[in-house]
Design an enzyme around this catalytic site. Structure first.
Site, PDB file in Angstrom:
ATOM      1  NE  ARG A  34      26.654  53.935  53.729  1.00  0.00           N
ATOM      2  CZ  ARG A  34      27.751  54.372  54.591  1.00  0.00           C
ATOM      3  NH1 ARG A  34      28.269  55.374  54.036  1.00  0.00           N
ATOM      4  NH2 ARG A  34      28.064  53.737  55.480  1.00  0.00           N
TER       5      ARG A  34
ATOM      6  NE  ARG B 298      30.992  59.349  51.862  1.00  0.00           N
ATOM      7  CZ  ARG B 298      31.308  58.741  52.689  1.00  0.00           C
ATOM      8  NH1 ARG B 298      30.534  58.133  53.765  1.00  0.00           N
ATOM      9  NH2 ARG B 298      32.567  58.240  53.104  1.00  0.00           N
TER      10      ARG B 298
ATOM     11  CE  LYS C  40      33.319  59.206  56.266  1.00  0.00           C
ATOM     12  NZ  LYS C  40      32.707  58.550  57.218  1.00  0.00           N
TER      13      LYS C  40
ATOM     14  CE  LYS D 286      29.042  61.538  56.510  1.00  0.00           C
ATOM     15  NZ  LYS D 286      29.029  60.911  57.671  1.00  0.00           N
TER      16      LYS D 286
ATOM     17  CB  CYS E 255      26.343  52.823  64.622  1.00  0.00           C
ATOM     18  SG  CYS E 255      27.588  51.903  65.866  1.00  0.00           S
TER      19      CYS E 255
ATOM     20  CB  CYS F 216      31.087  48.312  61.941  1.00  0.00           C
ATOM     21  SG  CYS F 216      32.293  49.728  61.560  1.00  0.00           S
TER      22      CYS F 216
ATOM     23  CB  CYS G  44      34.252  52.994  67.252  1.00  0.00           C
ATOM     24  SG  CYS G  44      33.792  53.744  65.670  1.00  0.00           S
TER      25      CYS G  44
ATOM     26  CB  CYS H 152      27.785  55.735  62.409  1.00  0.00           C
ATOM     27  SG  CYS H 152      29.656  55.741  61.623  1.00  0.00           S
TER      28      CYS H 152
HETATM   29 FE1  SRM Z   1      29.551  56.317  59.297  1.00  0.00          FE
HETATM   30  C1  SRM Z   1      32.574  54.838  58.810  1.00  0.00           C
HETATM   31  C2  SRM Z   1      28.019  53.236  59.027  1.00  0.00           C
HETATM   32  C3  SRM Z   1      26.411  57.805  59.347  1.00  0.00           C
HETATM   33  C4  SRM Z   1      30.944  59.001  60.469  1.00  0.00           C
HETATM   34  N1  SRM Z   1      30.321  54.502  58.886  1.00  0.00           N
HETATM   35  C5  SRM Z   1      31.606  53.983  58.643  1.00  0.00           C
HETATM   36  C6  SRM Z   1      31.776  52.459  58.212  1.00  0.00           C
HETATM   37  C7  SRM Z   1      31.486  52.603  56.800  1.00  0.00           C
HETATM   38  C8  SRM Z   1      33.000  51.890  58.850  1.00  0.00           C
HETATM   39  C9  SRM Z   1      34.107  51.886  57.849  1.00  0.00           C
HETATM   40  O1  SRM Z   1      34.734  52.806  57.338  1.00  0.00           O
HETATM   41  O2  SRM Z   1      34.722  50.696  57.584  1.00  0.00           O
HETATM   42  C10 SRM Z   1      30.270  51.950  58.819  1.00  0.00           C
HETATM   43  C11 SRM Z   1      29.694  50.872  58.261  1.00  0.00           C
HETATM   44  C12 SRM Z   1      29.152  49.949  59.425  1.00  0.00           C
HETATM   45  C13 SRM Z   1      28.365  48.723  58.910  1.00  0.00           C
HETATM   46  O3  SRM Z   1      28.820  47.681  58.866  1.00  0.00           O
HETATM   47  O4  SRM Z   1      27.176  49.056  58.342  1.00  0.00           O
HETATM   48  C14 SRM Z   1      29.581  53.109  59.122  1.00  0.00           C
HETATM   49  N2  SRM Z   1      27.839  55.583  59.031  1.00  0.00           N
HETATM   50  C15 SRM Z   1      27.324  54.289  59.120  1.00  0.00           C
HETATM   51  C16 SRM Z   1      25.862  54.093  59.156  1.00  0.00           C
HETATM   52  C17 SRM Z   1      25.116  52.962  58.417  1.00  0.00           C
HETATM   53  C18 SRM Z   1      25.410  54.206  60.558  1.00  0.00           C
HETATM   54  C19 SRM Z   1      23.746  54.002  61.056  1.00  0.00           C
HETATM   55  O5  SRM Z   1      23.600  53.894  62.050  1.00  0.00           O
HETATM   56  O6  SRM Z   1      23.075  54.237  60.272  1.00  0.00           O
HETATM   57  C20 SRM Z   1      25.345  55.633  58.634  1.00  0.00           C
HETATM   58  C21 SRM Z   1      25.394  55.634  57.221  1.00  0.00           C
HETATM   59  C22 SRM Z   1      24.953  56.757  56.407  1.00  0.00           C
HETATM   60  C23 SRM Z   1      24.546  56.897  55.175  1.00  0.00           C
HETATM   61  O7  SRM Z   1      23.665  56.454  54.583  1.00  0.00           O
HETATM   62  O8  SRM Z   1      25.497  57.521  54.295  1.00  0.00           O
HETATM   63  C24 SRM Z   1      26.755  56.463  58.829  1.00  0.00           C
HETATM   64  N3  SRM Z   1      28.867  58.042  59.873  1.00  0.00           N
HETATM   65  C25 SRM Z   1      27.714  58.277  59.846  1.00  0.00           C
HETATM   66  C26 SRM Z   1      27.344  59.824  60.568  1.00  0.00           C
HETATM   67  C27 SRM Z   1      26.210  60.478  60.766  1.00  0.00           C
HETATM   68  C28 SRM Z   1      25.881  61.656  59.881  1.00  0.00           C
HETATM   69  O9  SRM Z   1      26.493  61.460  58.711  1.00  0.00           O
HETATM   70  O10 SRM Z   1      24.765  61.892  59.994  1.00  0.00           O
HETATM   71  C29 SRM Z   1      28.817  60.084  60.848  1.00  0.00           C
HETATM   72  C30 SRM Z   1      29.106  61.291  61.742  1.00  0.00           C
HETATM   73  C31 SRM Z   1      29.237  62.695  60.921  1.00  0.00           C
HETATM   74  C32 SRM Z   1      30.394  62.939  60.504  1.00  0.00           C
HETATM   75  O11 SRM Z   1      30.643  62.445  59.422  1.00  0.00           O
HETATM   76  O12 SRM Z   1      31.210  63.586  60.994  1.00  0.00           O
HETATM   77  C33 SRM Z   1      29.896  58.826  60.394  1.00  0.00           C
HETATM   78  N4  SRM Z   1      31.576  56.856  59.724  1.00  0.00           N
HETATM   79  C34 SRM Z   1      31.957  57.987  60.137  1.00  0.00           C
HETATM   80  C35 SRM Z   1      33.401  58.194  60.409  1.00  0.00           C
HETATM   81  C36 SRM Z   1      34.110  59.314  60.972  1.00  0.00           C
HETATM   82  C37 SRM Z   1      34.428  60.215  59.793  1.00  0.00           C
HETATM   83  C38 SRM Z   1      35.550  61.223  60.367  1.00  0.00           C
HETATM   84  O13 SRM Z   1      35.353  62.571  60.338  1.00  0.00           O
HETATM   85  O14 SRM Z   1      36.263  61.081  61.300  1.00  0.00           O
HETATM   86  C39 SRM Z   1      33.882  56.665  59.923  1.00  0.00           C
HETATM   87  C40 SRM Z   1      35.309  56.195  59.678  1.00  0.00           C
HETATM   88  C41 SRM Z   1      35.858  56.809  58.538  1.00  0.00           C
HETATM   89  O15 SRM Z   1      35.225  57.672  57.556  1.00  0.00           O
HETATM   90  O16 SRM Z   1      37.135  56.744  58.318  1.00  0.00           O
HETATM   91  C42 SRM Z   1      32.697  56.091  59.510  1.00  0.00           C
HETATM   92 FE1  SF4 Z   2      31.360  51.203  62.885  1.00  0.00          FE
HETATM   93 FE2  SF4 Z   2      32.197  53.145  64.489  1.00  0.00          FE
HETATM   94 FE3  SF4 Z   2      30.630  53.838  62.756  1.00  0.00          FE
HETATM   95 FE4  SF4 Z   2      29.700  52.275  64.621  1.00  0.00          FE
HETATM   96  S1  SF4 Z   2      30.261  54.484  64.817  1.00  0.00           S
HETATM   97  S2  SF4 Z   2      29.388  52.037  62.462  1.00  0.00           S
HETATM   98  S3  SF4 Z   2      31.382  51.032  65.157  1.00  0.00           S
HETATM   99  S4  SF4 Z   2      32.350  53.026  62.354  1.00  0.00           S
END
Ligand code: SRM
Ligand code: SF4
Length: 558
Positions: free
Chosen positions: A72, A141, A209, A211, A430, A436, A475, A479
């Site tokens: 990323r 981030r 993390k 943000k 997502c 993922c 899930c 994201c």
């Molecule tokens: Fe996310 C974890 C993809 C934005 C909340 N996110 C992941 C992971 C890395 C899975 C993992 O930990 O193994 C995913 C990778 C999937 C893949 O195969 O690419 C993933 N997140 C993404 C992206 C690519 C989704 C997208 O559709 O674009 C976004 C990357 C953003 C970036 O460039 O940095 C992405 N993730 C978000 C957002 C939205 C935002 O930040 O605006 C959220 C919700 C906001 C927040 O953080 O509360 C988000 N991602 C999570 C979480 C839940 C965190 C939590 O507080 O519980 C996880 C799981 C974790 O961190 O354990 C996670």
């Molecule tokens: Fe993976 Fe869940 Fe984030 Fe989708 S919402 S990319 S399934 S961690």
């Protein structure tokens, strides 16, 4: 007899960070070992700070896991200079799965990178003067900022502040440069490495993390209230006068765990722009010092705010910055989303907003977006900007180039006028399967089909062409920010989704759970009665999410 509960133990991630604050692990040696098909478990955690996730292709699990990597990029405000874009385009072809995935935080992801290609891809990114450092991990981030070059200079001014904050909050370990640029392990015998403690993050970085985002009202294109730290620009005319500070937003939750929940950020107060770095560091260090280090599901800053309250938070910020915040200035968000098609910038140049289905830049028969963009950027050296809704902007285009760019796109099957449909343009998904590791259900691969079915239903109900913000995730981690959508689909188990209703156009309101488990094939059956009522009962111009709040959820409550 008095028994006292033993203090909760720090999580495993805390233990390994403490023991290895340079975040080096054994990444360098495993990378050099051609026989090793994967990194050690602890290294997988360190790799995240370097912007890398170890994954496996879940479509190919039969016969054993095949490890691949997701990388990323960290691109503040989603700005990609032409020279970098061309490198990313090539690297995605040479070492990834020939696609570039625009993320919901204005980053790029490379998917399907093999271990053999990882070092070369990382070196290529760094040689293009881009980075993946701190794109993931327990650090700040990618900093988001409005990406649409507007009719005012404010966007560029705010972008400068976003870059400033991004730089101020970077970790300082030398391991990243050493491993990925120099191609060597960090010498941990060396005094400065052996004793390394990050000046801002300390030895154990953040509990989770963090943000940060900037927004310029009335446009909430970056979903400001879903961030740990939000800066809301307050302007007089084109002039930035300061920021309202927002803190404590976040969306992630776990199914069946009521202690985890999405939360909208609180607005804490106002300050002038000269204090931007000081305020950012104060809020970040509050997460560092007060976040829960024993339970990673409870470790985000949002839980500190929820439990300690806004008054405590404001006082603690003021103690750290050394001055009082002013009361927040009035401002209002009215909309989210991107502008599509050609528009004029304040400096006379033009920009083109392009819809990118589920953020995936790729070539498919009849729509060769990746090739078209490469040709355009190569020929005209235009800047690329990634939007928080996973779309793309070609920025700073002299008017004389406009028709030629439109022609190249048309030659590759990409329309500039009437791009896609209102429903699709306002949607996000997502990645979920197959990359993922946390996905419980499909998202990116099925949303286009679900939208086709929803559009047919809307046509039938006389609602064709109407915009409804629809977002899906595989899930509950959130994201693609599904809890802010007018209709949100959240994966529960294979082929089964929760359905949420009731977000609004300005992305300032959380939606609510409508159904807990719905098979994909039953989605239309569940939506039909509600959308039918909406078609019949809505006020003139009333959006679906607003009708849900005014009528549907009121009835459920009563
Ligand atoms: Fe996310 C974890 C993809 C934005 C909340 N996110 C992941 C992971 C890395 C899975 C993992 O930990 O193994 C995913 C990778 C999937 C893949 O195969 O690419 C993933 N997140 C993404 C992206 C690519 C989704 C997208 O559709 O674009 C976004 C990357 C953003 C970036 O460039 O940095 C992405 N993730 C978000 C957002 C939205 C935002 O930040 O605006 C959220 C919700 C906001 C927040 O953080 O509360 C988000 N991602 C999570 C979480 C839940 C965190 C939590 O507080 O519980 C996880 C799981 C974790 O961190 O354990 C996670
Ligand atoms: Fe993976 Fe869940 Fe984030 Fe989708 S919402 S990319 S399934 S961690």
């Amino acid at each position: 007899m008095i028994t006292t509960a033993a203090p909760a133990k720090p999580s495993h991630n805390e233990v390994i960070k403490e023991a290895n604050p340079t975040l080096t692990g054994t990444i360098g040696s495993t990378l050099a070992d051609a026989q090793a098909d994967r990194f050690a478990e602890d290294d997988v955690q360190f790799l995240k700070f370097h912007g890398i996730y170890q994954q496996d292709d879940r479509d190919k699990r039969k016969g054993g896991k095949q490890y691949i990597y997701m990388v990323r990029g960290r691109l503040p405000g989603g700005v990609v200079p032409p020279s970098q874009y061309l490198v990313f385009d090539r690297l995605a072809t040479d070492y990834g799965n020939n696609s570039l995935r625009i993320t919901s935080r204005q980053g790029f992801q490379f998917h399907g990178v093999t271990k053999g290609g990882l070092g070369k891809l990382m070196k290529g990114i760094n040689e293009a003067l881009a980075t993946t450092l701190a794109a993931c991990g327990d650090v700040n981030r990618n900093v988001m900022a409005p990406s649409t070059p507007s009719t005012s200079q404010l966007v560029e001014r705010v972008l400068d502040d976003a870059r400033r904050v991004s730089n101020a909050l970077l970790p300082k370990t030398k391991a990243y440069h050493q491993i990925w640029v120099e191609g060597k392990e960090l010498n941990l015998e060396e005094e400065s490495n052996a004793r390394f403690v990050d000046p801002l993050y300390g030895k154990t970085y953040l509990p989770r993390k963090f943000k940060t985002a900037f927004a310029i009202p009335p446009l909430n294109d970056i979903d400001i209230f879903t961030n740990c730290l939000g800066f809301i620009a307050i302007a007089e005319g084109d002039q930035l006068v300061g920021y309202n500070l927002a803190a404590g937003g976040g969306l992630g939750k776990s199914h069946g765990n009521e202690e985890t929940f999405p939360r909208i950020a609180d607005v804490i107060g106002f300050f002038t722009p000269d204090h931007i770095e000081t305020v950012a560091k104060a809020v970040l260090t509050m997460h560092r010092d007060w976040g829960d280090r024993t339970n990673r599901k409870h470790a985000r800053l949002k839980y500190v705010l929820e439990e300690r309250g806004v008054a405590w938070f404001r006082e603690e910020v003021e103690r750290r910055i050394g001055f009082k915040l002013e009361p927040a200035r009035p401002c209002q968000f009215t909309k989210q989303g991107d502008l599509f098609g050609w528009h004029r910038q304040f400096d006379g140049n033009e920009f083109l907003g392009l819809y990118v289905e589920t953020g995936r830049i790729k070539d498919v028969p009849g729509a060769e977006l990746k090739t078209a963009l490469r040709k355009i950027v190569e020929q005209f050296q235009v800047e690329v900007r990634l939007t928080p809704s996973q779309n793309l902007i070609l920025a700073n285009v002299p008017s004389a180039r406009r028709d030629a760019i439109t022609r190249i796109l048309a030659g590759h099957g990409i329309a500039v006028e009437n791009q896609s449909t209102a429903i699709r343009r306002a949607s996000m998904a997502c990645p979920a399967l197959p990359t993922c590791g946390l996905a419980l259900a499909e998202s990116e691969r099925v949303l286009p089909d679900i939208l086709t079915r929803i559009e047919a239903l809307l046509d039938e109900l006389g609602l064709g062409g109407q915009e409804i913000i629809i977002r899906s995730t595989g899930c509950p981690n959130g994201c693609a920010r599904p809890y802010m959508a007018e209709i949100g689909f959240v994966g529960k188990s294979p082929n089964k989704y929760q359905i949420y209703f009731g977000g609004n156009e300005s992305c300032t309101r959380l939606n609510r759970l409508f159904r807990d488990v719905v098979k994909s094939e039953d989605i239309i059956t569940e939506l039909r009665p509600v959308l039918t009522r909406y078609a019949q009962e809505r006020n003139k111009g009333e959006r679906f999410g607003d009708w849900c709040e005014r009528v549907f959820w009121k009835e459920v409550q009563n």
